[in-house]
Scaffold this motif. Structure first.
Motif, PDB file in Angstrom:
ATOM      1  N   PHE A  73       0.832  -1.200   0.000  1.00 43.67           N
ATOM      2  CA  PHE A  73       0.000   0.000   0.000  1.00 43.67           C
ATOM      3  C   PHE A  73       0.865   1.247   0.000  1.00 43.67           C
ATOM      4  CE2 PHE A  73       0.739  -0.927   4.461  1.00 43.67           C
ATOM      5  CZ  PHE A  73       1.005   0.317   5.014  1.00 43.67           C
ATOM      6  N   LYS A  74       0.237   2.339  -0.391  1.00 45.26           N
ATOM      7  CA  LYS A  74       0.886   3.652  -0.384  1.00 45.26           C
ATOM      8  C   LYS A  74       0.038   4.594   0.458  1.00 45.26           C
ATOM      9  CE  LYS A  74       2.564   7.293  -3.468  1.00 45.26           C
ATOM     10  NZ  LYS A  74       2.732   7.706  -4.872  1.00 45.26           N
ATOM     11  N   ASN A  75       0.688   5.445   1.238  1.00 43.27           N
ATOM     12  CA  ASN A  75      -0.029   6.463   1.995  1.00 43.27           C
ATOM     13  C   ASN A  75      -0.243   7.657   1.074  1.00 43.27           C
ATOM     14  OD1 ASN A  75      -1.065   8.381   3.682  1.00 43.27           O
ATOM     15  ND2 ASN A  75       0.639   8.385   5.120  1.00 43.27           N
ATOM     16  N   GLU A  76      -1.467   7.806   0.573  1.00 46.47           N
ATOM     17  CA  GLU A  76      -1.800   8.913  -0.323  1.00 46.47           C
ATOM     18  C   GLU A  76      -2.431  10.079   0.432  1.00 46.47           C
ATOM     19  OE1 GLU A  76      -4.052   7.439  -3.661  1.00 46.47           O
ATOM     20  OE2 GLU A  76      -2.280   6.463  -4.492  1.00 46.47           O
ATOM     21  N   GLY A  77      -2.315  10.067   1.760  1.00 46.20           N
ATOM     22  CA  GLY A  77      -2.870  11.138   2.574  1.00 46.20           C
ATOM     23  C   GLY A  77      -1.854  12.217   2.872  1.00 46.20           C
ATOM     24  N   THR A  78      -2.189  13.036   3.870  1.00 47.42           N
ATOM     25  CA  THR A  78      -1.342  14.179   4.223  1.00 47.42           C
ATOM     26  C   THR A  78      -0.791  14.073   5.641  1.00 47.42           C
ATOM     27  OG1 THR A  78      -3.340  15.364   4.880  1.00 47.42           O
ATOM     28  CG2 THR A  78      -2.515  15.762   2.639  1.00 47.42           C
ATOM     29  N   ALA A  79      -0.937  12.907   6.273  1.00 44.80           N
ATOM     30  CA  ALA A  79      -0.412  12.674   7.616  1.00 44.80           C
ATOM     31  C   ALA A  79       0.164  11.261   7.664  1.00 44.80           C
ATOM     32  CB  ALA A  79      -1.518  12.835   8.652  1.00 44.80           C
ATOM     33  N   PRO A  80       1.074  10.978   8.597  1.00 41.93           N
ATOM     34  CA  PRO A  80       1.634   9.625   8.712  1.00 41.93           C
ATOM     35  C   PRO A  80       0.548   8.581   8.973  1.00 41.93           C
ATOM     36  CG  PRO A  80       2.941  11.180   9.973  1.00 41.93           C
ATOM     37  CD  PRO A  80       1.700  11.908   9.536  1.00 41.93           C
ATOM     38  N   LEU A  81       0.666   7.436   8.296  1.00 36.05           N
ATOM     39  CA  LEU A  81      -0.293   6.334   8.429  1.00 36.05           C
ATOM     40  C   LEU A  81       0.287   5.304   9.390  1.00 36.05           C
ATOM     41  CD1 LEU A  81      -2.309   4.673   5.648  1.00 36.05           C
ATOM     42  CD2 LEU A  81      -1.081   3.259   7.257  1.00 36.05           C
ATOM     43  N   LEU A  82      -0.525   4.839  10.303  1.00 32.86           N
ATOM     44  CA  LEU A  82      -0.075   3.861  11.279  1.00 32.86           C
ATOM     45  C   LEU A  82      -1.079   2.722  11.373  1.00 32.86           C
ATOM     46  CD1 LEU A  82       2.041   3.156  13.442  1.00 32.86           C
ATOM     47  CD2 LEU A  82       0.634   4.392  15.077  1.00 32.86           C
ATOM     48  N   ILE A  83      -0.574   1.493  11.194  1.00 32.08           N
ATOM     49  CA  ILE A  83      -1.398   0.298  11.410  1.00 32.08           C
ATOM     50  C   ILE A  83      -1.181  -0.098  12.858  1.00 32.08           C
ATOM     51  CG2 ILE A  83      -1.802  -2.108  10.787  1.00 32.08           C
ATOM     52  CD1 ILE A  83      -0.609  -1.485   8.023  1.00 32.08           C
ATOM     53  N   VAL A  94      -1.539 -15.932   9.598  1.00 35.81           N
ATOM     54  CA  VAL A  94      -0.705 -15.079  10.441  1.00 35.81           C
ATOM     55  C   VAL A  94      -0.325 -13.823   9.654  1.00 35.81           C
ATOM     56  CG1 VAL A  94       1.437 -14.911  11.760  1.00 35.81           C
ATOM     57  CG2 VAL A  94       0.213 -17.102  11.636  1.00 35.81           C
ATOM     58  N   PRO A  95      -0.842 -12.664  10.077  1.00 40.02           N
ATOM     59  CA  PRO A  95      -0.471 -11.415   9.402  1.00 40.02           C
ATOM     60  C   PRO A  95       0.705 -10.731  10.111  1.00 40.02           C
ATOM     61  CG  PRO A  95      -2.367 -11.038  10.802  1.00 40.02           C
ATOM     62  CD  PRO A  95      -1.990 -12.497  10.951  1.00 40.02           C
ATOM     63  N   SER A  96       1.518 -10.027   9.343  1.00 44.28           N
ATOM     64  CA  SER A  96       2.543  -9.141   9.896  1.00 44.28           C
ATOM     65  C   SER A  96       2.513  -7.882   9.041  1.00 44.28           C
ATOM     66  CB  SER A  96       3.918  -9.798   9.896  1.00 44.28           C
ATOM     67  OG  SER A  96       4.315 -10.139   8.590  1.00 44.28           O
ATOM     68  N   TYR A  97       2.923  -6.766   9.601  1.00 44.89           N
ATOM     69  CA  TYR A  97       2.747  -5.499   8.887  1.00 44.89           C
ATOM     70  C   TYR A  97       3.829  -4.497   9.260  1.00 44.89           C
ATOM     71  CZ  TYR A  97       0.457  -4.572  13.369  1.00 44.89           C
ATOM     72  OH  TYR A  97       0.182  -4.466  14.700  1.00 44.89           O
ATOM     73  N   THR A  98       3.930  -3.455   8.468  1.00 47.19           N
ATOM     74  CA  THR A  98       4.858  -2.363   8.720  1.00 47.19           C
ATOM     75  C   THR A  98       4.471  -1.716  10.050  1.00 47.19           C
ATOM     76  OG1 THR A  98       5.093  -1.984   6.343  1.00 47.19           O
ATOM     77  CG2 THR A  98       5.748  -0.181   7.803  1.00 47.19           C
ATOM     78  N   LYS A  99       5.394  -1.715  11.001  1.00 49.13           N
ATOM     79  CA  LYS A  99       5.093  -1.215  12.348  1.00 49.13           C
ATOM     80  C   LYS A  99       5.307   0.291  12.496  1.00 49.13           C
ATOM     81  CE  LYS A  99       4.542  -5.349  14.291  1.00 49.13           C
ATOM     82  NZ  LYS A  99       3.518  -6.098  13.669  1.00 49.13           N
ATOM     83  N   GLU A 100       6.284   0.852  11.791  1.00 48.83           N
ATOM     84  CA  GLU A 100       6.557   2.284  11.936  1.00 48.83           C
ATOM     85  C   GLU A 100       5.582   3.101  11.094  1.00 48.83           C
ATOM     86  OE1 GLU A 100       8.964   0.325   8.898  1.00 48.83           O
ATOM     87  OE2 GLU A 100       9.129   0.110  11.056  1.00 48.83           O
ATOM     88  N   PRO A 101       5.363   4.369  11.458  1.00 43.16           N
ATOM     89  CA  PRO A 101       4.452   5.208  10.674  1.00 43.16           C
ATOM     90  C   PRO A 101       4.918   5.325   9.219  1.00 43.16           C
ATOM     91  CG  PRO A 101       4.985   6.254  12.761  1.00 43.16           C
ATOM     92  CD  PRO A 101       5.889   5.072  12.628  1.00 43.16           C
ATOM     93  N   VAL A 102       3.977   5.228   8.294  1.00 39.05           N
ATOM     94  CA  VAL A 102       4.268   5.363   6.863  1.00 39.05           C
ATOM     95  C   VAL A 102       3.963   6.815   6.490  1.00 39.05           C
ATOM     96  CG1 VAL A 102       3.690   4.550   4.551  1.00 39.05           C
ATOM     97  CG2 VAL A 102       3.694   2.937   6.473  1.00 39.05           C
ATOM     98  N   GLN A 103       4.999   7.539   6.130  1.00 37.21           N
ATOM     99  CA  GLN A 103       4.866   8.962   5.830  1.00 37.21           C
ATOM    100  C   GLN A 103       4.069   9.169   4.537  1.00 37.21           C
ATOM    101  OE1 GLN A 103       5.836  11.311   8.029  1.00 37.21           O
ATOM    102  NE2 GLN A 103       6.405   9.569   9.325  1.00 37.21           N
ATOM    103  N   ALA A 106       4.914   7.552   1.024  1.00 37.56           N
ATOM    104  CA  ALA A 106       5.730   6.346   1.225  1.00 37.56           C
ATOM    105  C   ALA A 106       4.851   5.095   1.149  1.00 37.56           C
ATOM    106  CB  ALA A 106       6.446   6.418   2.568  1.00 37.56           C
ATOM    107  N   THR A 107       5.511   3.931   1.101  1.00 39.25           N
ATOM    108  CA  THR A 107       4.794   2.662   0.989  1.00 39.25           C
ATOM    109  C   THR A 107       5.023   1.781   2.213  1.00 39.25           C
ATOM    110  OG1 THR A 107       6.644   1.642  -0.185  1.00 39.25           O
ATOM    111  CG2 THR A 107       4.915   2.671  -1.529  1.00 39.25           C
ATOM    112  N   GLY A 108       4.103   0.842   2.405  1.00 44.70           N
ATOM    113  CA  GLY A 108       4.193  -0.131   3.483  1.00 44.70           C
ATOM    114  C   GLY A 108       3.652  -1.463   3.006  1.00 44.70           C
ATOM    115  N   GLU A 109       3.708  -2.466   3.888  1.00 43.11           N
ATOM    116  CA  GLU A 109       3.298  -3.824   3.510  1.00 43.11           C
ATOM    117  C   GLU A 109       2.529  -4.518   4.622  1.00 43.11           C
ATOM    118  OE1 GLU A 109       6.996  -5.847   2.738  1.00 43.11           O
ATOM    119  OE2 GLU A 109       7.149  -5.003   0.722  1.00 43.11           O
ATOM    120  N   VAL A 110       1.690  -5.455   4.198  1.00 41.69           N
ATOM    121  CA  VAL A 110       1.037  -6.388   5.111  1.00 41.69           C
ATOM    122  C   VAL A 110       1.282  -7.771   4.518  1.00 41.69           C
ATOM    123  CG1 VAL A 110      -1.125  -7.168   6.151  1.00 41.69           C
ATOM    124  CG2 VAL A 110      -0.753  -4.721   5.733  1.00 41.69           C
TER     125      VAL A 110
END
Length: 164
Positions: A73-83, A94-103, A106-110
């Motif tokens: 996924f990509k954060n297309e917003g205007t604030a950091p994204l946090l799962i 069993v899911p695992s995901y990007t733990k740090e805020p995605v600016q 920027a992109t992240g994964e699950v």
């Protein structure tokens, strides 16, 4: 009478003096006004998770096989994204995901690992994410067709036997 007049004048001037006090809400300095303005501007900023896909098909797999897939996924917003959480619909996933805020930008994964042990036929599972977006949750879906080896290949016929 003069005493009453002086007393009345004193009370009237007290009342008038108290009315001249400024309303505390009207006395806002520039620094406080700027802070309020920034807080208001920040309140409109939200992260937006845009997934490449929210559905995946593992196709046909063998019973007992472990398969995995990474949702990007990509954060297309205007604030950091946090799962903050990812919950699978069953213990076989069993899911695992990007733990740090995605600016923003920027992109992240699950990543999802599915264990097909004890499963057969068509299965559909989900992973529900809790995020700090306006919606608050997203649901990722996957499916697979699980084949079990050996069932039906050497089955005996009950009550008849084999014809020669």
């Amino acid at each position: 009478m003069i005493k009453k007049s002086i007393a009345m004048l004193a009370m009237a001037s007290l009342v008038l003096a108290s009315c001249k006090k400024e309303n505390a809400a009207l006395r806002i300095d520039d620094a406080t006004a700027k802070k309020a303005e920034l807080a208001h501007a920040e309140s409109g900023k939200l992260p937006v998770a845009k997934f490449e896909t929210m559905d995946h098909d593992f196709g046909t797999i063998n019973a007992g096989e472990k398969v995995n897939y990474t949702y990007k996924f990509k954060n297309e917003g205007t604030a950091p994204l946090l799962i903050s959480d990812a919950k699978a619909s069953c213990g076989c996933t069993v899911p695992s995901y990007t733990k740090e805020p995605v600016q923003p930008g920027a992109t992240g994964e699950v990543q999802v690992i599915f264990d097909s042990t004890g499963k057969s036929g068509d299965v559909q599972k989900t992973v529900t994410l809790t995020l700090n977006t306006e919606k608050g949750t997203e649901t990722l879906n996957f499916k697979a067709k699980i084949e079990t080896k050996g069932i039906g290949t050497n089955a005996m016929t009950i009550g008849g036997g084999a014809a020669h």
